[in-house]
Design an enzyme around this catalytic site. Sequence first.
Site, mmCIF file in Angstrom:
data_model
loop_
_atom_site.group_PDB
_atom_site.id
_atom_site.type_symbol
_atom_site.label_atom_id
_atom_site.label_comp_id
_atom_site.label_asym_id
_atom_site.label_seq_id
_atom_site.Cartn_x
_atom_site.Cartn_y
_atom_site.Cartn_z
ATOM 1 N N LYS A 1 81.437 29.880 59.640
ATOM 2 C CA LYS A 1 80.864 30.897 58.739
ATOM 3 C C LYS A 1 80.130 30.306 57.536
ATOM 4 O O LYS A 1 79.154 30.888 57.070
ATOM 5 C CB LYS A 1 81.952 31.874 58.277
ATOM 6 C CG LYS A 1 82.444 32.775 59.405
ATOM 7 C CD LYS A 1 83.397 33.842 58.909
ATOM 8 C CE LYS A 1 83.872 34.710 60.056
ATOM 9 N NZ LYS A 1 84.720 35.810 59.630
ATOM 10 N N ASP B 1 81.968 41.371 57.205
ATOM 11 C CA ASP B 1 83.437 41.347 57.119
ATOM 12 C C ASP B 1 83.972 42.257 56.009
ATOM 13 O O ASP B 1 84.863 43.074 56.237
ATOM 14 C CB ASP B 1 83.942 39.915 56.877
ATOM 15 C CG ASP B 1 83.881 39.064 58.133
ATOM 16 O OD1 ASP B 1 83.967 39.624 59.237
ATOM 17 O OD2 ASP B 1 83.747 37.831 57.997
#
Length: 287
Positions: free
Chosen positions: A73, A109
């Site tokens: 990420k 997210d």
Amino acid sequence: MANEITSKTSLVALFGDPVEHSISPQIQNQAFKTLQLPLVYLAFRVSKEELPQAVAGAWAMGFMGFNVTIPHKQAMLSLVDELAPSARILGAVNTVRREGKKLIGYNTDGEGFTRAMQEELGITPEGKRFLLLGAGGAARAVALTLAQQGAERIIVANRTVERAQSLAQDIAAIGGDVTAISLEGLPRWTETAQVIINTSPVGMYPNVDQEPLLPEELIHQDHVVCDLIYNPRSTRLLVQAAKKGARTMDGLGMLLWQGALACEIWTGKLPPIAPLEAAASRALAEK
Ligand code: NAP
């Protein structure tokens, strides 16, 4: 399986290491099927070293986009041409979309959590006080999004207090009102919070009997208690909270919404959540 695979079918992928546990393929293929889109989603185990080649391969083969998960990420930040505000603020990318000659990095997210909270509990972050248990990657995404969406106060409690302090600095840098505490500080600070969120893996399968980080006696009926864990959906913390009369939310909604929002980024269409939930529940039951 999504729709019939033909030479017009495009690929969307997940790059991570490991990926074998992921139920994103079941969720995304259900989304594509429901929306009747000629897309297929596959998970690929890609090592840290090979991420740049995987991204180049996805580009060369015309993938519409991809997700990245642990451990990619942060590395993905420097592999895209542009960052959307969500990825810039969270300092991490989980969704990449090909837009013409560019790759754009997004992060769904944190918004996955806030959308789930809004849809399931009718709660928006604005003006609310939150207590986060844990200060890892998931806590970071959730806390920064809560701060950005107007949370009145965020208390971060972590076993390693330095990590809570480091996250607190980043929350303060975007204007959030934040306090970092150790787990020993919970008796003093829990009362201040309206919404409590477990962002740690404590209570996750197979360690379902692990003692929750928040002692049961600190929970009262006016609290809202959320757990980011979705396997099992009913964690020991949520069972204790429900026993105290508190409203609860499990982690599946966040997983579904981050996926639905990623699907919207790739296709321009937001899939309905109910079929995704059914697909995810089937996938979890088979685990
Ligand atoms: P992470 O970066 O490894 O962070 C884990 C955090 O939990 C750290 O703050 C760590 O404290 C704390 N912790 C771990 N074990 C502990 C223990 N035994 N006692 C006290 N504290 C402990 O993990 P993550 O990526 O944030 O993921 C955390 C959880 O969120 C996982 O269960 C994951 O499945 C879930 N999650 C759910 C979603 C969703 O869509 N629902 C999305 C992402 C993650 P230290 O700093 O002291 O080590």
